[in-house]
Structure formats: C-alpha cells, structure tokens
Write an enzyme that holds these catalytic residues in place. Structure first.
Site, short mmCIF file in Angstrom:
data_model
loop_
_atom_site.label_atom_id
_atom_site.label_comp_id
_atom_site.label_asym_id
_atom_site.label_seq_id
_atom_site.Cartn_x
_atom_site.Cartn_y
_atom_site.Cartn_z
N PRO A 225 45.65 58.00 -23.10
CA PRO A 225 45.32 58.42 -24.47
C PRO A 225 46.54 58.86 -25.25
O PRO A 225 47.65 58.95 -24.71
CB PRO A 225 44.38 59.60 -24.23
CG PRO A 225 44.98 60.25 -23.01
CD PRO A 225 45.50 59.12 -22.15
N TRP A 226 46.31 59.20 -26.53
CA TRP A 226 47.43 59.60 -27.38
C TRP A 226 47.65 61.11 -27.46
O TRP A 226 48.63 61.55 -28.03
CB TRP A 226 47.28 59.04 -28.79
CG TRP A 226 45.96 59.18 -29.49
CD1 TRP A 226 45.06 58.19 -29.75
CD2 TRP A 226 45.38 60.37 -30.05
NE1 TRP A 226 43.96 58.69 -30.43
CE2 TRP A 226 44.14 60.02 -30.64
CE3 TRP A 226 45.80 61.70 -30.14
CZ2 TRP A 226 43.31 60.95 -31.28
CZ3 TRP A 226 44.98 62.63 -30.77
CH2 TRP A 226 43.75 62.25 -31.33
N LYS B 231 48.48 50.85 -19.94
CA LYS B 231 48.62 50.65 -21.39
C LYS B 231 48.57 52.00 -22.09
O LYS B 231 47.57 52.71 -22.01
CB LYS B 231 47.51 49.76 -21.94
CG LYS B 231 47.74 49.38 -23.43
CD LYS B 231 46.52 48.75 -24.06
CE LYS B 231 45.57 49.79 -24.60
NZ LYS B 231 46.13 50.53 -25.79
N GLU C 154 37.71 59.66 -17.71
CA GLU C 154 37.85 61.05 -18.19
C GLU C 154 37.72 60.99 -19.70
O GLU C 154 38.63 60.52 -20.39
CB GLU C 154 39.18 61.65 -17.75
CG GLU C 154 39.20 63.16 -17.76
CD GLU C 154 39.53 63.76 -19.12
OE1 GLU C 154 38.57 64.07 -19.88
OE2 GLU C 154 40.71 63.90 -19.43
N CYS D 142 40.61 67.64 -24.56
CA CYS D 142 39.18 67.57 -24.20
C CYS D 142 38.66 68.88 -23.65
O CYS D 142 37.45 69.10 -23.61
CB CYS D 142 38.95 66.46 -23.17
SG CYS D 142 39.35 64.81 -23.79
N GLU E 158 32.58 66.32 -30.84
CA GLU E 158 33.97 66.70 -30.63
C GLU E 158 34.79 66.48 -31.89
O GLU E 158 34.87 65.37 -32.41
CB GLU E 158 34.55 65.88 -29.48
CG GLU E 158 35.90 66.34 -29.00
CD GLU E 158 36.35 65.60 -27.76
OE1 GLU E 158 37.03 66.21 -26.93
OE2 GLU E 158 36.02 64.40 -27.61
#
Length: 484
Positions: free
Chosen positions: A153-154, A178, A256, A290, A386
């Site tokens: 993720p970023w 990636k 996740e 998260c 979220e």
C-alpha cells in the site's frame, strides 16, 4: 521551462527495466503536489518477465539450507542501516513524511523485523513426528509455497514491503512485489538493495523482483498462473477483488485490509494521559493507518472533559514540511485521498460538531488539519466507514455493555484499545472485543514477535511473528513403512 523528472524503473531478474511498451505514470510528492518522477506502467509482458524470473529462481532458493537464507536477510538488514538516509529520502519524497519521523519510527523497526524473520528462517517447526499406525513413521515437512505475488500500500510503502518480503524470503519463497502507483520510489530502491546482496552472495537474481504499475498491473499479477500465493495490504474493495481473482486457480490469499479501531475510554482512566497517547495514535502518519486511534468511545461522565482536552491537543498538533522536526505528520498521500477526507467532513450530519480542524491546510500539497468531531451516532457514515485521515471521532457511552456493543458494531475487526484502571474490566473487554488486536491503556505499538492481522472485513492471515511466517509455508505429511 520544465524540470526533468527522475526515471524510476522496474527491477526484474537483477536488472532495471522500463515497461516493455515504454508507458509511464507521473509520481507526485504529496507535500508539494508536484510530480518528481515517472514510473513504469507495467503490462502483461512485464509481469510475465518478473514471474518467469521468480519461477526460475525458486528451486535454488527453496533448496538452500535455512542458515543461508538467514545470511541474506541479515545482510539486507545491515544494508538498510548503511543506506538508511537513501531510504529515508525516498520515503519522504514518496509520501511527504517528516524526515525525522521516518528516521526514528520506521527504519529501526524495519531493520528489526528483517532480522526477526532471518531468525525465523531457522525455526521451521512441525508437530511431533512419530508412529501413529503400527509399522509406520509419520514426518511433517514445512515447505515454501512458491512464487508470491505481493501488492503493497501507499501509507507505509517501505515497512509494508518488509512485512511481505521478509517472511516470504525467509520461508524459501521467491517474490514479485508491486508498490502502489503513488509510492514506488522506496520499493524500487529496496529491490536494488536486495538484488545487490543476492548477487554478492551468489544467489539467483530473480529471487526478488519489483514491478511498478496501477490496479490493472496488480490484477495481472494476481491472476497470473505462476504465483502460488497472492498477498495484499489495501482497501476492503481491493481485497475482495484479489480474493475473487485468486479463486480462479485457487491461489492462497493473504489479506490485510481496512480498520476502524474502537478506542474505549472508561471514566476511571487518567484522562490527560489517555488524550496525549490517543491523539498521537490517531494523527500519526496523518491517520493513514488501518490501526489508527480514530474512533473514540468515552464514558458519558468524562465525555466533555475528554473532548475539550482532545480538541486542545489537536489544535497543538502540527502538520507541515518534511524537514520540520516539530511536525507530527505530513500530508495525505494523494489528491484522491484528500478529496475523500474532505467528503466525510462535508457530509457530516447536522447533529455532529467539529471541535477542532476540519479543513485543508495551505494551498500546496495535500495537508489536512488535525480534526475532532463529536456528537455522533452509531450509524453515522463517519463512524461506520474508514476515513483514513487525521480525523478522530468521539461518541459518548453509558456503561460497559453499551461500549462493547458499539465497539463491535462495525464491519472491520483489525485493532482496538481499552483505557481503564480496572483490571477485571480490561480482561472482560479484551475477551469480548471482536478484533485481531486489543491494546490496554495504550494504542498502536507493534513488535516483530507478535502477530498483526484482523477478522471480518479486515481480512485474514497474519503479518509479523511466527504466525506471519507460517502463512508463507505449506505442510506436507511424509509416511514411511518400518518394514524396509
């Protein structure tokens, strides 16, 4: 006159490569809103090349004794320390993160986590072998799965890459990873670091590969016939798409996903200390975590005191330039994320009250003020979904039963915390909170030895710990006759 952009490239089979068709995307520094680099927009041919390299490297890497894989990972950890300033610079430009915080809060745990999994490589355990049928001995083998397709993720590009590649490589798998299309720089650098170590120690270059691209690139990786496992850290939507794609050939999946952590504050807690810790745990990394402490439930008798103190803490929390050492967090990662956070604030119901913040900061980059919102109801959008921004919501509850009901009344189940001096209450709550992690009188510390992962729509599988290591292995039963 235009400034030339730095060219990032895929790292495949030990070589830097452009996308085969030459396509690129611009990479933007979220602290400025300006493009600083281009990265490959990889297509099927690029994914094929990376998978072929990983597949070819797998037998030799699988067959190494664990001590040899450990040597590689320990040297990678050493290189992370030696080249820390390069990694910090790449991550700060990637994400707009404060340099001092990347140096103090990300590099040390990343190095520690790599070293932990280096040790785990030599702890491939199975249950006791023995005779469970007359005349036969059973043996348990724990083996690597194969090629792992990983999507990072970023929000924490470097650290989440570590959480993925370290257990996978330690267990004997090879990797194609990636990074997010908005944050490829640090992962490409990690590829070069790992590749140089593999080369030095005489191991196949294709053990670790980096493919840059967008969602379509990620889809191609997950649906590719070579990987035996797909692992993603990302949104619930992305996780569902990965699970669906992987189901077509029954790949193992490790997910996740999102979170909406309840932070349950009882009246007997130290309010000043709780506010101090919760504000940091809610605003760190601009709330783009998260597990962030962004959904607070406070007992009604101390609600007003808590809200006033939290609003004051928010007003005193600073966001800004990457080189400002007084800054707690930087910008949101991209223009779309800024739009999403603004949308939640714009759509607040009439009964909600913004106690602090609630607005963009400055006219350059994607900064958003530390925000506190009170007066909310359990079914409000901002409670149920979220935000992934520096926004802390506060609700008032009457008793333990109501707090527990509201805490669990959510689709996510990643992390939670309980704040109380009552040990029995803390034990009751930790038993009944339906979340993969429960902190007591703290929120957000993680250690390499303990698992991180959730339930429900927060996904399945564990990161970190021996449990996370086990997720990258498969179990084989071998039975032999004692008759010779």
């Amino acid at each position: 006159m235009t400034t030339s952009l730095r060219r990032l490239r895929n790292y495949i089979d030990g070589e830097f490569r452009d996308a085969a068709d030459g396509r690129t995307t611009e990479v933007v520094n979220p602290a400025t809103g300006d493009a600083y680099a281009t990265a490959p927009l990889s297509a099927a041919v690029d994914v094929d090349a990376a998978m072929a390299a990983a597949e070819a490297a797998f037998p030799a890497w699988r067959d190494l004794i664990p001590a040899e894989r450990q040597k590689v990972l320990l040297k990678v950890a050493d290189r992370f320390e030696e080249r820390a300033e390069e990694l910090i610079a790449a991550e700060s430009e990637n994400c707009g993160k404060p340099i001092a915080l990347v140096r103090s809060e990300e590099i040390p745990p990343m190095v520690d986590q790599i070293r932990f999994f280096a040790g785990a490589a030599r702890m491939l355990e199975g249950r006791s072998s023995g005779e469970y049928m007359d005349g036969f001995t059973s043996i348990i083998r724990r083996e690597p799965i194969g090629v792992c397709a990983q999507v990072a993720p970023w929000n924490y590009p470097m650290m989440m890459a570590v959480w993925k590649f370290a257990p996978a490589l330690a267990a004997g798998n090879t990797v194609v990873i990636k990074p997010s299309d908005t944050t490829p720089a640090s992962t490409v650098l990690i590829g070069e670091i790992i590749g140089s170590v593999l080369d030095e120690l005489g191991h196949p270059r294709g053990v670790f590969n980096v493919v840059c691209g967008d969602r379509e690139t990620g889809r191609l990786m997950v649906e590719h016939p070579v990987p035996a496992m797909a692992s993603i850290t990302g949104s619930v939507r992305a996780g569902m798409q990965v699970a669906e794609s992987a189901s077509k050939d029954l790949k193992r999946v490790h997910l996740e996903l999102g979170g909406k952590a309840p932070v349950v504050v009882f009246e007997d807690t130290d309010i000043a200390k709780a506010v101090e810790d919760i504000s940091v745990a809610g605003y760190f990394n601009a709330g783009q975590d998260c597990t962030a402490a962004t959904r607070v439930l406070v007992q009604d008798s101390v609600h007003d005191e808590f809200v006033a103190a939290l609003a004051k803490a928010a007003a005193e929390t600073k966001t800004g330039a990457v080189d400002d050492e007084d800054v707690l967090f930087g910008p949101l990662n991209n223009a779309n994320q800024l739009k999403q956070v603004k949308g939640f604030i714009d759509r607040l119901p009439a009964h909600a009250k913004i106690e602090a913040g609630g607005h963009q900061v400055g006219d350059k980059g994607y900064f958003f003020a530390p925000t506190v919102v009170s007066g909310l109801k359990q079914d409000d959008e901002i409670i149920q979904h979220e935000v992934f921004g520096p926004v802390i919501t506060v609700q008032s509850f009457s008793d333990e039963a109501q707090a527990l009901t509201w805490a669990n009344d959510i689709e996510y189940a990643l992390a939670s915390s309980v704040w109380t001096k009552d040990h029995a209450r803390a034990m009751r709550m930790s038993k009944s909170l339906d979340f993969g992690c429960v902190w007591i009188n703290t929120h957000i510390p993680l250690v390499a030895e303990m698992p991180h992962g959730g339930f429900k729509k927060s996904g399945y599988g564990k990161d970190l710990s021996a449990y996370g290591f086990d997720d990258y292995t498969r179990i084989k039963h071998v039975m032999t006759s004692l008759d010779g």
